[in-house]
Scaffold this motif. Structure first.
Motif, PDB file in Angstrom:
ATOM      1  N   SER A  57      -2.197   6.814  -3.230  1.00 49.02           N
ATOM      2  CA  SER A  57      -2.627   6.584  -4.606  1.00 49.02           C
ATOM      3  C   SER A  57      -2.171   7.700  -5.536  1.00 49.02           C
ATOM      4  O   SER A  57      -1.989   8.849  -5.124  1.00 49.02           O
ATOM      5  CB  SER A  57      -4.150   6.452  -4.669  1.00 49.02           C
ATOM      6  OG  SER A  57      -4.602   6.322  -6.008  1.00 49.02           O
ATOM      7  N   TYR A  64      -7.722  -2.330  -0.729  1.00 52.40           N
ATOM      8  CA  TYR A  64      -7.227  -0.977  -0.962  1.00 52.40           C
ATOM      9  C   TYR A  64      -6.939  -0.691  -2.437  1.00 52.40           C
ATOM     10  O   TYR A  64      -6.453   0.388  -2.775  1.00 52.40           O
ATOM     11  CB  TYR A  64      -5.971  -0.723  -0.116  1.00 52.40           C
ATOM     12  CG  TYR A  64      -6.303  -0.447   1.328  1.00 52.40           C
ATOM     13  CD1 TYR A  64      -6.787   0.788   1.729  1.00 52.40           C
ATOM     14  CD2 TYR A  64      -6.166  -1.441   2.294  1.00 52.40           C
ATOM     15  CE1 TYR A  64      -7.123   1.042   3.040  1.00 52.40           C
ATOM     16  CE2 TYR A  64      -6.496  -1.203   3.619  1.00 52.40           C
ATOM     17  CZ  TYR A  64      -6.973   0.039   3.987  1.00 52.40           C
ATOM     18  OH  TYR A  64      -7.305   0.279   5.302  1.00 52.40           O
ATOM     19  N   ARG A 106      -5.210   5.797  -0.054  1.00 49.50           N
ATOM     20  CA  ARG A 106      -4.168   4.816  -0.339  1.00 49.50           C
ATOM     21  C   ARG A 106      -4.568   3.897  -1.483  1.00 49.50           C
ATOM     22  O   ARG A 106      -5.753   3.619  -1.697  1.00 49.50           O
ATOM     23  CB  ARG A 106      -3.858   3.989   0.908  1.00 49.50           C
ATOM     24  CG  ARG A 106      -3.059   4.743   1.952  1.00 49.50           C
ATOM     25  CD  ARG A 106      -2.656   3.848   3.092  1.00 49.50           C
ATOM     26  NE  ARG A 106      -3.791   3.420   3.893  1.00 49.50           N
ATOM     27  CZ  ARG A 106      -3.718   2.583   4.925  1.00 49.50           C
ATOM     28  NH1 ARG A 106      -2.538   2.078   5.259  1.00 49.50           N
ATOM     29  NH2 ARG A 106      -4.780   2.252   5.614  1.00 49.50           N
ATOM     30  N   ASN A 159      -7.838   0.645  -5.823  1.00 54.84           N
ATOM     31  CA  ASN A 159      -8.812   1.671  -6.185  1.00 54.84           C
ATOM     32  C   ASN A 159      -9.580   1.315  -7.444  1.00 54.84           C
ATOM     33  O   ASN A 159      -9.040   0.730  -8.383  1.00 54.84           O
ATOM     34  CB  ASN A 159      -8.115   3.022  -6.375  1.00 54.84           C
ATOM     35  CG  ASN A 159      -7.816   3.694  -5.047  1.00 54.84           C
ATOM     36  OD1 ASN A 159      -8.699   3.886  -4.211  1.00 54.84           O
ATOM     37  ND2 ASN A 159      -6.554   4.034  -4.828  1.00 54.84           N
ATOM     38  N   ARG A 199       0.832  -1.201   0.000  1.00 55.80           N
ATOM     39  CA  ARG A 199       0.000   0.000   0.000  1.00 55.80           C
ATOM     40  C   ARG A 199       0.866   1.249   0.000  1.00 55.80           C
ATOM     41  O   ARG A 199       1.944   1.262   0.601  1.00 55.80           O
ATOM     42  CB  ARG A 199      -0.912   0.010   1.228  1.00 55.80           C
ATOM     43  CG  ARG A 199      -2.003  -1.043   1.201  1.00 55.80           C
ATOM     44  CD  ARG A 199      -2.763  -1.092   2.505  1.00 55.80           C
ATOM     45  NE  ARG A 199      -1.912  -1.640   3.575  1.00 55.80           N
ATOM     46  CZ  ARG A 199      -2.338  -1.845   4.821  1.00 55.80           C
ATOM     47  NH1 ARG A 199      -3.573  -1.535   5.156  1.00 55.80           N
ATOM     48  NH2 ARG A 199      -1.533  -2.349   5.714  1.00 55.80           N
TER      49      ARG A 199
END
Length: 278
Positions: free
Chosen positions: A102, A202, A109, A204, A99
């Motif tokens: 982003s 996590y 994240r 996206n 992670r």
């Protein structure tokens, strides 16, 4: 339900019903990764080894002997925990994930390929969390929760690592433990994960509108995979999913994220919640 429909409600276009990776390939990739993690931590797995059948114990001792033929057993075990889990993942699968903030504005994240290269069809992440059958209660856990994943058959996976969701997972994971044998992995709820793949919640969503502007189409998709009954019991400690109920007749549902193309080091993983395989 109180969870956001845009994130969790899924439809599958007819052309996408074939799996990108066969179930056997998913099983093989996870077994390779989990065995490598187990071997790296073998010095701390003494209690687990003592309750395994002799044939299974011998298998791991033989692997250790092959790696360090001139060292005694104690020395060989001491040499195991010298690599971090993400390093083991890279050595085994050819890549690692983690992670990080982003690359999308206001997306929080995301998940990146941090080492190596993930080829098309590779299992690049797992969606962790408590698994709920369609008839099991999840109302309170769903309030304000953007991490509930809906499987095609209505099974839900709560991938929230905070609040009541975290408490429920820990409780169910502890309930299913058999002496020193853990039936699931709860370390994804902490900063010290033993399975680096357990970051799928996590990843996206790259909607069509956003991706068309940024030229970032989805590079991973979701596949649902049921843990087979013959899955090695000593490796279940790396499965980041646990069942909410005690129904032993249903296999444990897992969801993996599979690469739709080759993904290079430094690239962020993007899914499309309307590009789902059955």
């Amino acid at each position: 339900m109180a969870f956001p429909v845009s994130r969790t409600l899924r439809r599958v276009p007819g052309a996408l019903r074939d799996k990108v990776a066969p179930d056997e390939a998913v099983r093989g990739a996870l077994l390779d990764a989990f065995r490598a993690l187990f071997m790296n931590d073998l010095g701390k797995q003494a209690r687990v080894l003592t309750v395994l059948p002799d044939a299974v114990q011998s298998k791991y001792q033989d692997l250790l002997s092959a790696q360090h033929p001139r060292a005694n057993l104690q020395d060989r075990r001491r040499r195991q925990s010298i690599f971090k889990p993400e390093e083991i993942l890279c050595k085994t699968l050819g890549f690692s994930v983690a992670r990080a903030p982003s690359s999308l504005v206001s997306a929080g994240r995301g998940v990146f390929i941090t080492q190596g290269r993930a080829p098309r069809g590779a299992v690049v992440a797992m969606y962790p969390g408590t698994v709920y059958q369609k008839y099991e209660p999840i109302f309170f856990q769903s309030i304000g929760n953007p991490f509930i994943f809906r499987c095609l058959d209505g099974i839900l996976i709560d991938g929230n690592d905070k609040g009541i969701s975290k408490l429920v997972y820990r409780s169910c994971s502890g309930r299913d433990r058999l002496g020193p044998l853990k039936m699931s992995d709860s370390t994804w709820l902490t900063s010290e994960m033993q399975n680096p793949l357990a970051v799928g919640q996590y990843v996206n969503n790259c909607s069509n509108a956003t991706c068309s502007l940024l030229d970032r189409p989805a590079n991973v998709c979701y596949q649902e995979w049921d843990v087979p009954a013959v899955f090695p019991v000593e490796l279940k400690q790396y499965l980041p999913n646990t069942a909410y109920g005690c129904d032993q007749h249903s296999p444990l549902r897992c969801v993996v994220l599979v690469a739709l193309r080759d993904i290079e080091q430094g690239e962020e993983l993007f899914s499309n919640y309307y590009t789902i395989v059955s």
